[in-house]
Write a protein that holds these residues in place. Structure first.
Motif, PDB file in Angstrom:
ATOM      1  N   GLN A   7       0.861  -1.191   0.000  1.00 30.60           N
ATOM      2  CA  GLN A   7       0.000   0.000   0.000  1.00 30.60           C
ATOM      3  C   GLN A   7       0.894   1.237   0.000  1.00 30.60           C
ATOM      4  O   GLN A   7       1.768   1.373   0.855  1.00 30.60           O
ATOM      5  CB  GLN A   7      -0.873   0.010   1.260  1.00 30.60           C
ATOM      6  CG  GLN A   7      -1.760  -1.202   1.408  1.00 30.60           C
ATOM      7  CD  GLN A   7      -3.127  -1.022   0.757  1.00 30.60           C
ATOM      8  OE1 GLN A   7      -3.630   0.086   0.600  1.00 30.60           O
ATOM      9  NE2 GLN A   7      -3.720  -2.138   0.374  1.00 30.60           N
ATOM     10  N   VAL A   8       0.680   2.116  -0.978  1.00 32.47           N
ATOM     11  CA  VAL A   8       1.447   3.353  -1.043  1.00 32.47           C
ATOM     12  C   VAL A   8       0.503   4.545  -1.152  1.00 32.47           C
ATOM     13  O   VAL A   8      -0.627   4.414  -1.626  1.00 32.47           O
ATOM     14  CB  VAL A   8       2.461   3.371  -2.223  1.00 32.47           C
ATOM     15  CG1 VAL A   8       3.481   2.255  -2.077  1.00 32.47           C
ATOM     16  CG2 VAL A   8       1.764   3.295  -3.563  1.00 32.47           C
ATOM     17  N   ILE A  10       0.575   8.451  -2.690  1.00 29.34           N
ATOM     18  CA  ILE A  10       1.345   9.359  -3.540  1.00 29.34           C
ATOM     19  C   ILE A  10       0.546  10.628  -3.818  1.00 29.34           C
ATOM     20  O   ILE A  10      -0.679  10.639  -3.681  1.00 29.34           O
ATOM     21  CB  ILE A  10       1.778   8.685  -4.866  1.00 29.34           C
ATOM     22  CG1 ILE A  10       0.577   8.104  -5.612  1.00 29.34           C
ATOM     23  CG2 ILE A  10       2.821   7.610  -4.603  1.00 29.34           C
ATOM     24  CD1 ILE A  10       0.931   7.394  -6.909  1.00 29.34           C
ATOM     25  N   HIS A  42       5.503   4.207   0.895  1.00 31.83           N
ATOM     26  CA  HIS A  42       4.787   3.160   1.620  1.00 31.83           C
ATOM     27  C   HIS A  42       3.977   3.699   2.792  1.00 31.83           C
ATOM     28  O   HIS A  42       4.422   4.601   3.498  1.00 31.83           O
ATOM     29  CB  HIS A  42       5.769   2.107   2.148  1.00 31.83           C
ATOM     30  CG  HIS A  42       6.357   1.275   1.079  1.00 31.83           C
ATOM     31  ND1 HIS A  42       7.504   1.630   0.408  1.00 31.83           N
ATOM     32  CD2 HIS A  42       5.935   0.105   0.523  1.00 31.83           C
ATOM     33  CE1 HIS A  42       7.776   0.710  -0.506  1.00 31.83           C
ATOM     34  NE2 HIS A  42       6.837  -0.217  -0.466  1.00 31.83           N
ATOM     35  N   CYS A  73      -7.892   5.555  -6.290  1.00 27.26           N
ATOM     36  CA  CYS A  73      -7.139   4.405  -5.829  1.00 27.26           C
ATOM     37  C   CYS A  73      -6.842   3.535  -7.038  1.00 27.26           C
ATOM     38  O   CYS A  73      -7.743   3.245  -7.832  1.00 27.26           O
ATOM     39  CB  CYS A  73      -7.973   3.656  -4.798  1.00 27.26           C
ATOM     40  SG  CYS A  73      -7.022   2.398  -3.953  1.00 27.26           S
ATOM     41  N   VAL A  79       0.764  -3.605  -6.131  1.00 26.51           N
ATOM     42  CA  VAL A  79       0.695  -2.397  -5.310  1.00 26.51           C
ATOM     43  C   VAL A  79      -0.681  -1.746  -5.425  1.00 26.51           C
ATOM     44  O   VAL A  79      -1.314  -1.812  -6.473  1.00 26.51           O
ATOM     45  CB  VAL A  79       1.830  -1.410  -5.702  1.00 26.51           C
ATOM     46  CG1 VAL A  79       1.704  -0.941  -7.133  1.00 26.51           C
ATOM     47  CG2 VAL A  79       1.880  -0.210  -4.767  1.00 26.51           C
ATOM     48  N   ARG A  81      -2.111   1.956  -5.094  1.00 28.68           N
ATOM     49  CA  ARG A  81      -1.691   3.357  -5.018  1.00 28.68           C
ATOM     50  C   ARG A  81      -2.877   4.218  -4.585  1.00 28.68           C
ATOM     51  O   ARG A  81      -3.875   4.292  -5.294  1.00 28.68           O
ATOM     52  CB  ARG A  81      -1.180   3.844  -6.374  1.00 28.68           C
ATOM     53  CG  ARG A  81       0.090   3.178  -6.821  1.00 28.68           C
ATOM     54  CD  ARG A  81       0.492   3.609  -8.246  1.00 28.68           C
ATOM     55  NE  ARG A  81       1.712   2.946  -8.644  1.00 28.68           N
ATOM     56  CZ  ARG A  81       1.748   1.737  -9.211  1.00 28.68           C
ATOM     57  NH1 ARG A  81       0.627   1.077  -9.445  1.00 28.68           N
ATOM     58  NH2 ARG A  81       2.900   1.196  -9.537  1.00 28.68           N
ATOM     59  N   HIS A  82      -2.743   4.861  -3.421  1.00 27.78           N
ATOM     60  CA  HIS A  82      -3.732   5.832  -2.952  1.00 27.78           C
ATOM     61  C   HIS A  82      -3.223   7.198  -3.422  1.00 27.78           C
ATOM     62  O   HIS A  82      -2.145   7.631  -3.006  1.00 27.78           O
ATOM     63  CB  HIS A  82      -3.848   5.804  -1.426  1.00 27.78           C
ATOM     64  CG  HIS A  82      -4.301   4.475  -0.905  1.00 27.78           C
ATOM     65  ND1 HIS A  82      -5.626   4.179  -0.691  1.00 27.78           N
ATOM     66  CD2 HIS A  82      -3.601   3.357  -0.577  1.00 27.78           C
ATOM     67  CE1 HIS A  82      -5.732   2.931  -0.240  1.00 27.78           C
ATOM     68  NE2 HIS A  82      -4.510   2.413  -0.165  1.00 27.78           N
ATOM     69  N   VAL A  83      -3.978   7.837  -4.303  1.00 28.30           N
ATOM     70  CA  VAL A  83      -3.499   9.052  -4.964  1.00 28.30           C
ATOM     71  C   VAL A  83      -4.257  10.275  -4.456  1.00 28.30           C
ATOM     72  O   VAL A  83      -5.489  10.296  -4.446  1.00 28.30           O
ATOM     73  CB  VAL A  83      -3.663   8.944  -6.500  1.00 28.30           C
ATOM     74  CG1 VAL A  83      -3.079  10.171  -7.191  1.00 28.30           C
ATOM     75  CG2 VAL A  83      -3.006   7.667  -7.026  1.00 28.30           C
TER      76      VAL A  83
END
Length: 143
Positions: A7-8, A10, A42, A73, A79, A81-83
C-alpha cells in the motif's frame, strides 16, 4: 493475488498547469529505476493513506502539504496506489530533494510524450507507466 499488495500513498502536486515529479534513483532493485514518478511512498502499519502522504511528502521534499483531496485508488497485481492531489504553493528552489535523483515540473505535453529531460541525469528519462496513466486521467478530469 499471490502475496499481499504493498500500500502506497502518492501525491499529484501541481503549479501553473505543471506537475512536480521525482526522478527515481537508478537502482535496479527498486520499482521504476531512473523513471519519473510521483512523490510518495509506503503506508506504515497503523497509518491512514492521508497521514502517510503528508509524512512522505515532508520526508522527500520538505513540503508541508496544504489542504489536499483524494483523487483515486489504483490497484494492480503488486501495489495499491492511494493518490491525492494538492497545489504546490512554493517555488522549486524552496524544496529540498531528500530522496531520488532529480525533480522537475513537467508540462501536460511532457506527460503525454512520456519522457522528460533531467539535468542531474544529463538525459531524457521515461515517465513511469503508472504515474503517466494517473496524470493523464487527472489532466482529463481537471480541465
Amino acid at each position: 493475488m499471490s502475496k499481499e499488495q504493498v500500500q502506497v500513498a502518492i501525491a499529484i502536486l501541481y503549479r501553473n498547469n505543471q506537475f512536480l515529479m521525482q526522478l527515481r534513483d537508478d537502482i535496479p532493485t527498486i520499482p521504476y529505476p531512473a523513471h519519473w514518478a510521483l512523490f510518495g511512498g509506503h503506508i506504515e502499519p497503523g497509518e491512514t493513506p492521508e497521514i502517510a502522504v503528508e509524512r512522505e511528502i515532508l520526508e522527500e521534499i520538505g513540503y508541508v502539504l496544504p489542504p489536499f483531496a483524494k483523487f483515486g485508488c489504483y490497484p494492480d497485481e503488486t501495489v495499491v496506489r492511494h493518490v491525492f492531489h494538492a497545489p504546490l504553493l512554493v517555488e522549486l528552489d524552496q524544496l529540498v530533494l531528500n530522496e531520488g535523483w532529480d525533480m522537475g515540473l513537467l508540462t501536460p505535453d511532457d506527460i503525454r510524450k512520456g519522457k522528460f529531460y533531467s539535468a542531474n541525469a544529463g538525459a531524457e528519462k521515461p515517465i513511469g507507466s503508472a504515474a503517466q496513466q494517473i496524470l493523464l486521467e487527472f489532466m482529463e478530469i481537471s480541465h
